[in-house]
Design a protein around this motif. Structure first.
Motif, PDB file in Angstrom:
ATOM      1  N   GLU A 134      36.678 -26.764  18.119  1.00 21.51           N
ATOM      2  CA  GLU A 134      35.731 -25.927  18.852  1.00 21.51           C
ATOM      3  C   GLU A 134      34.510 -25.674  17.980  1.00 21.51           C
ATOM      4  N   VAL A 135      33.370 -25.496  18.624  1.00 25.82           N
ATOM      5  CA  VAL A 135      32.144 -25.144  17.921  1.00 25.82           C
ATOM      6  C   VAL A 135      31.607 -23.859  18.528  1.00 25.82           C
ATOM      7  N   ASN A 136      31.361 -22.878  17.689  1.00 26.71           N
ATOM      8  CA  ASN A 136      30.705 -21.646  18.116  1.00 26.71           C
ATOM      9  C   ASN A 136      29.221 -21.970  18.248  1.00 26.71           C
ATOM     10  N   PHE A 137      28.792 -22.268  19.486  1.00 31.32           N
ATOM     11  CA  PHE A 137      27.436 -22.791  19.617  1.00 31.32           C
ATOM     12  C   PHE A 137      26.382 -21.731  19.308  1.00 31.32           C
ATOM     13  N   GLY A 138      26.700 -20.468  19.528  1.00 31.03           N
ATOM     14  CA  GLY A 138      25.770 -19.407  19.127  1.00 31.03           C
ATOM     15  C   GLY A 138      25.535 -19.457  17.625  1.00 31.03           C
ATOM     16  N   LEU A 139      26.606 -19.673  16.865  1.00 28.63           N
ATOM     17  CA  LEU A 139      26.494 -19.774  15.411  1.00 28.63           C
ATOM     18  C   LEU A 139      25.783 -21.070  15.006  1.00 28.63           C
ATOM     19  N   MET A 140      26.011 -22.136  15.777  1.00 31.03           N
ATOM     20  CA  MET A 140      25.331 -23.399  15.483  1.00 31.03           C
ATOM     21  C   MET A 140      23.826 -23.262  15.714  1.00 31.03           C
ATOM     22  N   LYS A 141      23.437 -22.526  16.766  1.00 29.44           N
ATOM     23  CA  LYS A 141      22.020 -22.280  16.999  1.00 29.44           C
ATOM     24  C   LYS A 141      21.416 -21.503  15.843  1.00 29.44           C
TER      25      LYS A 141
ATOM     26  N   LEU B 127      30.354 -19.908   8.942  1.00 34.16           N
ATOM     27  CA  LEU B 127      31.761 -19.668   9.300  1.00 34.16           C
ATOM     28  C   LEU B 127      32.534 -18.996   8.169  1.00 34.16           C
TER      29      LEU B 127
ATOM     30  N   TYR C  15      26.251 -24.470   8.868  1.00 38.03           N
ATOM     31  CA  TYR C  15      27.237 -23.952   9.829  1.00 38.03           C
ATOM     32  C   TYR C  15      28.555 -23.618   9.119  1.00 38.03           C
TER      33      TYR C  15
END
Length: 382
Positions: free
Chosen positions: A364-371, A298, A294
């Motif tokens: 914050e976490v970009n959950f789309g990017l985490m997926k 980023l 992740y």
């Protein structure tokens, strides 16, 4: 309006003693500590609790403890040495907390006496919590027996048990009065438990100390080969980094920053999703790998740096992917992130990598990017 403003500070100080064969008659470290700690005008007592897995591998441990205290008049050994299960079971089932509290009561362990826990990190968590809530706090001593508890959890200030299906929902911040790291306990660990705790050293090196990460890279195969001298150095250096951070930062976590939890938000959820079949250190290894990928997505670390981290973890023998990461279109993972946010008090703070050897806090976490990071990690390992 009338106001009384009160402010005071309570200093905490404890030693982490690195030793061998702690209960040998020639080893005076523990007895000297007990004799010189606190007020000798009171009768001191000590109650021992042992992790069942440790007791099974060290058949003469209880006998050694009794022999060690034989003839002592200033320190009275409680008649019973309790043996309870280790691992998350001891934190999940309230009967073991109750047994510990009953023993503290039955053997008259007061605030001038000691409760000593011998076991892995989860076992120390539970016994430490019981010690903190009995009489508003009796003195607890930690004798960690795993790599993870000697290099991380056992040298910290946290105690706790699980409740309502949530890890460490009940807990305290209360340091032990001493930690005794006996390297002899490491020799009987399974390969799985020997390896598991090294993930915490990888974690703290990645966010705090590039030179230590490079040392871990260089010595990964020697640790896998169970070279005790190398493992002892890893434990000492990891414990030093953990304790230095705790003392210099926010030891009781009044804020929401938890840099020492790099890789942990996903790890905590993964432990539950696997019904604790995955050990904490194994889950942390997965969390480190995921958050490293992740961090690369980023644009903070290079792909090569992310792969470098994954290579070290693989060399150590960790499995870095679990199907539950992808279940329900990663919704289990999102739930884990929200639970971590709640645990921190409503404001999310997680640590990612700014570069190797330096962590960076984000809210914050970009959950789309985490997926996407989950998918990339799986592809990397296929």
């Amino acid at each position: 309006m009338s106001v009384i403003q009160q402010a005071f500070q309570v200093p905490y100080s404890f030693n982490i003693i690195f030793t061998q064969n702690l209960f040998s008659s020639e080893n005076k470290e523990l007895i000297n500590f007990l004799l010189h700690f606190g007020d000798n005008g009171f009768q001191k007592k000590i109650l021992f609790l042992i992790d069942e897995g440790v007791a099974e591998k060290h058949l003469f441990l209880t006998e050694s403890i009794r022999n060690y205290f034989e003839g002592q008049t200033q320190i009275l050994l409680a008649e019973e040495i309790l043996i309870l299960p280790g691992g998350e079971l001891v934190k999940n089932n309230p009967q073991y907390l109750e047994q510990t509290l009953l023993a503290i009561n039955n053997y008259g362990i007061d605030r001038h006496s000691f409760v000593a826990a011998i076991g892995g990190g989860a076992f120390l968590d539970m016994v430490g919590y019981a010690s903190c809530i009995a009489h508003r706090g009796v003195k607890h001593i930690r004798i960690p027996t795993t790599v993870l508890s000697q290099n991380d959890s056992g040298v910290g200030v946290k105690n706790g048990v699980n409740f309502l299906g949530k890890k460490n929902f009940l807990g305290t911040f209360s340091p032990p009065v001493a930690v005794f790291n006996d390297s002899d306990f490491l020799k009987t660990l399974s390969d799985r438990d020997w390896r598991s705790g090294i993930s915490e050293a990888i974690k703290v090196a990645l966010i705090k100390d590039l030179a230590f990460f490079e040392w871990l890279e260089k010595n990964a195969e020697r640790m896998v080969a169970r070279e005790i001298e190398v493992m002892n150095e890893q434990i000492f250096r990891s414990a030093a980094l953990h304790t230095n951070h705790i003392s210099s930062g926010d030891p009781f976590e009044m804020g929401s920053a938890r840099p020492l939890d790099f890789g942990h938000w996903a790890a905590h959820k993964l432990e539950y999703l696997s019904n604790f079949e995955i050990r904490h250190g194994e889950a942390v290894a997965v969390g480190i790998a995921l958050d490293s990928v992740y961090s690369h997505l980023l644009g903070l670390i290079s792909e090569e740096d992310a792969l470098r981290i994954i290579r070290v973890l693989k060399t150590l023998g960790f499995t870095l992917y679990h199907p539950s990461l992808s279940e329900n279109d990663k919704q289990n993972l999102l739930e884990g992130l929200n639970e971590f946010r709640e645990h921190l008090g409503g404001r999310l703070t997680i640590t990612i990598l700014e570069k190797l050897g330096k962590g960076k806090e984000v809210h914050e976490v970009n959950f789309g990017l985490m997926k996407l990071a989950v998918d990339r990690l799986k592809l990397t390992l296929d």
